[in-house]
Design a protein around this motif. Structure first.
Motif, PDB file in Angstrom:
ATOM      1  N   LEU A  84       0.844  -1.187   0.000  1.00 23.53           N
ATOM      2  CA  LEU A  84       0.000   0.000   0.000  1.00 23.53           C
ATOM      3  C   LEU A  84       0.882   1.240   0.000  1.00 23.53           C
ATOM      4  N   LEU A  85       0.319   2.315  -0.500  1.00 21.08           N
ATOM      5  CA  LEU A  85       0.940   3.625  -0.386  1.00 21.08           C
ATOM      6  C   LEU A  85       0.014   4.488   0.448  1.00 21.08           C
ATOM      7  N   LEU A  86       0.507   4.961   1.589  1.00 23.14           N
ATOM      8  CA  LEU A  86      -0.277   5.836   2.448  1.00 23.14           C
ATOM      9  C   LEU A  86       0.222   7.266   2.262  1.00 23.14           C
ATOM     10  N   ALA A  87      -0.590   8.086   1.646  1.00 16.04           N
ATOM     11  CA  ALA A  87      -0.195   9.467   1.373  1.00 16.04           C
ATOM     12  C   ALA A  87      -0.444  10.338   2.598  1.00 16.04           C
ATOM     13  N   GLY A 243       9.317   3.183  17.301  1.00 16.37           N
ATOM     14  CA  GLY A 243       8.536   3.391  16.101  1.00 16.37           C
ATOM     15  C   GLY A 243       8.223   2.116  15.361  1.00 16.37           C
ATOM     16  N   SER A 244       8.529   0.944  15.913  1.00 10.87           N
ATOM     17  CA  SER A 244       8.234  -0.309  15.256  1.00 10.87           C
ATOM     18  C   SER A 244       6.746  -0.574  15.259  1.00 10.87           C
ATOM     19  N   LEU A 245       6.345  -1.644  14.566  1.00 15.04           N
ATOM     20  CA  LEU A 245       4.939  -2.010  14.516  1.00 15.04           C
ATOM     21  C   LEU A 245       4.411  -2.378  15.895  1.00 15.04           C
ATOM     22  N   ILE A 246       5.247  -2.992  16.725  1.00 16.01           N
ATOM     23  CA  ILE A 246       4.808  -3.329  18.081  1.00 16.01           C
ATOM     24  C   ILE A 246       4.541  -2.050  18.863  1.00 16.01           C
ATOM     25  N   THR A 247       5.418  -1.065  18.721  1.00 15.90           N
ATOM     26  CA  THR A 247       5.217   0.202  19.413  1.00 15.90           C
ATOM     27  C   THR A 247       3.963   0.894  18.899  1.00 15.90           C
ATOM     28  N   LEU A 248       3.731   0.832  17.592  1.00 12.90           N
ATOM     29  CA  LEU A 248       2.502   1.387  17.012  1.00 12.90           C
ATOM     30  C   LEU A 248       1.291   0.685  17.591  1.00 12.90           C
ATOM     31  N   ALA A 249       1.348  -0.646  17.682  1.00 12.38           N
ATOM     32  CA  ALA A 249       0.218  -1.407  18.209  1.00 12.38           C
ATOM     33  C   ALA A 249      -0.072  -1.022  19.654  1.00 12.38           C
ATOM     34  N   LEU A 250       0.982  -0.769  20.430  1.00 13.24           N
ATOM     35  CA  LEU A 250       0.800  -0.489  21.847  1.00 13.24           C
ATOM     36  C   LEU A 250       0.424   0.961  22.124  1.00 13.24           C
ATOM     37  N   ARG A 251       0.946   1.901  21.325  1.00 12.68           N
ATOM     38  CA  ARG A 251       0.811   3.312  21.672  1.00 12.68           C
ATOM     39  C   ARG A 251       0.081   4.152  20.652  1.00 12.68           C
ATOM     40  N   GLY A 252      -0.120   3.637  19.465  1.00 18.03           N
ATOM     41  CA  GLY A 252      -0.843   4.396  18.473  1.00 18.03           C
ATOM     42  C   GLY A 252       0.047   5.158  17.517  1.00 18.03           C
ATOM     43  N   PRO A 253      -0.546   5.898  16.580  1.00 17.30           N
ATOM     44  CA  PRO A 253       0.214   6.577  15.520  1.00 17.30           C
ATOM     45  C   PRO A 253       1.248   7.566  16.015  1.00 17.30           C
ATOM     46  N   THR A 254       1.074   8.123  17.210  1.00 19.40           N
ATOM     47  CA  THR A 254       2.064   9.088  17.709  1.00 19.40           C
ATOM     48  C   THR A 254       3.430   8.446  17.933  1.00 19.40           C
ATOM     49  N   ALA A 255       3.477   7.099  18.000  1.00 16.70           N
ATOM     50  CA  ALA A 255       4.748   6.413  18.226  1.00 16.70           C
ATOM     51  C   ALA A 255       5.527   6.206  16.936  1.00 16.70           C
ATOM     52  N   LEU A 256       4.921   6.468  15.785  1.00 13.07           N
ATOM     53  CA  LEU A 256       5.607   6.257  14.514  1.00 13.07           C
ATOM     54  C   LEU A 256       6.745   7.264  14.352  1.00 13.07           C
ATOM     55  N   PRO A 259       7.762  10.185   9.449  1.00 11.84           N
ATOM     56  CA  PRO A 259       6.859  11.345   9.426  1.00 11.84           C
ATOM     57  C   PRO A 259       5.759  11.225   8.384  1.00 11.84           C
ATOM     58  N   SER A 260       6.040  10.558   7.260  1.00 10.05           N
ATOM     59  CA  SER A 260       5.022  10.443   6.225  1.00 10.05           C
ATOM     60  C   SER A 260       3.881   9.527   6.667  1.00 10.05           C
ATOM     61  N   LEU A 261       4.232   8.416   7.324  1.00  7.70           N
ATOM     62  CA  LEU A 261       3.198   7.515   7.816  1.00  7.70           C
ATOM     63  C   LEU A 261       2.403   8.177   8.939  1.00  7.70           C
ATOM     64  N   ARG A 262       3.110   8.883   9.819  1.00  3.18           N
ATOM     65  CA  ARG A 262       2.432   9.552  10.912  1.00  3.18           C
ATOM     66  C   ARG A 262       1.485  10.627  10.382  1.00  3.18           C
ATOM     67  N   ALA A 263       1.932  11.345   9.366  1.00  2.80           N
ATOM     68  CA  ALA A 263       1.081  12.367   8.782  1.00  2.80           C
ATOM     69  C   ALA A 263      -0.129  11.749   8.087  1.00  2.80           C
ATOM     70  N   ALA A 264       0.076  10.597   7.433  1.00  2.11           N
ATOM     71  CA  ALA A 264      -1.034   9.936   6.739  1.00  2.11           C
ATOM     72  C   ALA A 264      -2.131   9.540   7.711  1.00  2.11           C
ATOM     73  N   LEU A 265      -1.749   8.955   8.838  1.00  2.15           N
ATOM     74  CA  LEU A 265      -2.756   8.515   9.808  1.00  2.15           C
ATOM     75  C   LEU A 265      -3.368   9.692  10.542  1.00  2.15           C
ATOM     76  N   HIS A 266      -2.558  10.714  10.875  1.00  2.00           N
ATOM     77  CA  HIS A 266      -3.108  11.855  11.609  1.00  2.00           C
ATOM     78  C   HIS A 266      -3.971  12.723  10.715  1.00  2.00           C
ATOM     79  N   SER A 267      -3.592  12.869   9.457  1.00  2.00           N
ATOM     80  CA  SER A 267      -4.392  13.701   8.569  1.00  2.00           C
ATOM     81  C   SER A 267      -5.704  13.050   8.255  1.00  2.00           C
ATOM     82  N   SER A 268      -5.806  11.736   8.537  1.00  2.00           N
ATOM     83  CA  SER A 268      -7.038  11.019   8.263  1.00  2.00           C
ATOM     84  C   SER A 268      -7.912  10.903   9.500  1.00  2.00           C
ATOM     85  N   GLY A 269      -7.509  11.542  10.587  1.00  2.00           N
ATOM     86  CA  GLY A 269      -8.334  11.534  11.784  1.00  2.00           C
ATOM     87  C   GLY A 269      -7.938  10.503  12.813  1.00  2.00           C
ATOM     88  N   ALA A 270      -6.735   9.887  12.716  1.00  2.00           N
ATOM     89  CA  ALA A 270      -6.325   8.878  13.678  1.00  2.00           C
ATOM     90  C   ALA A 270      -5.997   9.515  15.005  1.00  2.00           C
TER      91      ALA A 270
END
Length: 270
Positions: A84-87, A243-256, A259-270
């Motif tokens: 996938l590409l997450l913009a 910033g790993s996937l485990i950290t993402l699973a435990l803490r959410g998008p703020t742990a990424l 910056p591009s992935l974090r922006a993609a999820l935050h700009s989408s309302g995460a």
């Protein structure tokens, strides 16, 4: 006026304490008497890689943040696999339409045949998908996830108890300041100590018996989460890069850390 403030304090106390007791009782009735052994549960064919805790990445995400967190994890996972590409504008675009497990296939189905969809729509579609529900059902069967019937009762009830403690304190202060000059308001203020003791006492009991107040994981589920002892702010597990996937699973998008992935999820309302 003092009687009005006293009535407000007692009403808030009785209501919040009753709701907390009701939520705790409902949770006790809804949860299984004891978690089943992992060997008694049908294995998840899509979960080849399990953490040392015995939980899959999807299970950790669900226990930490529910189906929306699981959706974020699978989207980032597929983005890291170049499927996938997450913009950073909040859109998900299919690069490789092949899913390696049921949840990845559900994500591709959620994006749709056009191969592109806004991330909030993908997330909402994934939340109701059968693959995500199977993860939730498996965790509930093991006694690790809160049944839908009791979410988010305990956490909300505890917040009400804390709020009623504040209401009682403010009511006592208001009674003191609005008392007539020379009036002895000491007797009235004593009546405020009873609801304050009730709320603070029940809050302390809930902190000891029911903490953490997760809307998704039971106490047993929280204990199974890696690198946590009931706190979302715990450090990463040994060998787990920030910033790993485990950290993402435990803490959410703020742990990424990307910056591009974090922006993609935050700009989408995460």
């Amino acid at each position: 006026m003092s009687l009005l403030f006293l009535l407000v304090a007692w009403s808030a106390t009785v209501l919040s304490c009753a709701l907390l007791c009701r939520a705790a009782l409902a949770a006790a009735r809804a949860l299984p008497p004891a978690p089943e052994a992992a060997g008694d549960i049908a294995p998840d064919p899509a979960a080849a890689d399990r953490h040392a805790s015995g939980l899959t990445l999807y299970e950790m995400a669900y226990l930490s943040g529910g189906p929306h967190r699981l959706a974020d994890v699978v989207l980032v996972l597929m983005a890291q696999k170049r499927r996938l590409l997450l913009a950073d504008t909040g859109w998900a675009t299919v690069v490789d339409p092949v899913g390696t497990d049921a949840v990845e296939r559900a994500a591709l189905t959620a994006i749709g045949p056009e191969g592109q969809r806004h991330i909030p729509a993908v997330r909402d579609a994934l939340v109701g998908d059968a693959a995500v529900r199977r993860v939730a059902d498996r965790l509930e069967t093991q006694g690790l996830a809160q049944p839908a019937a009791v979410r988010p009762g305990i956490g909300g009830a505890v917040r009400l108890v804390k709020g009623s403690a504040l209401v009682t304190l403010l009511s006592a202060v208001a009674t003191y300041w609005t008392a007539a000059p020379g009036a002895d308001s000491g007797q009235v203020l004593i009546w405020f100590t009873v609801p304050q003791i009730l709320t603070l006492g029940l809050w302390a009991v809930a902190r000891f018996e029911l903490h953490p107040y997760s809307d998704w994981a039971t106490v047993a589920g929280e204990r199974r989460l890696p690198a946590t002892t009931g706190s979302r702010d715990a450090p990463d597990a040994p060998g787990t890069p920030p910033g790993s996937l485990i950290t993402l699973a435990l803490r959410g998008p703020t742990a990424l850390t990307d910056p591009s992935l974090r922006a993609a999820l935050h700009s989408s309302g995460a």
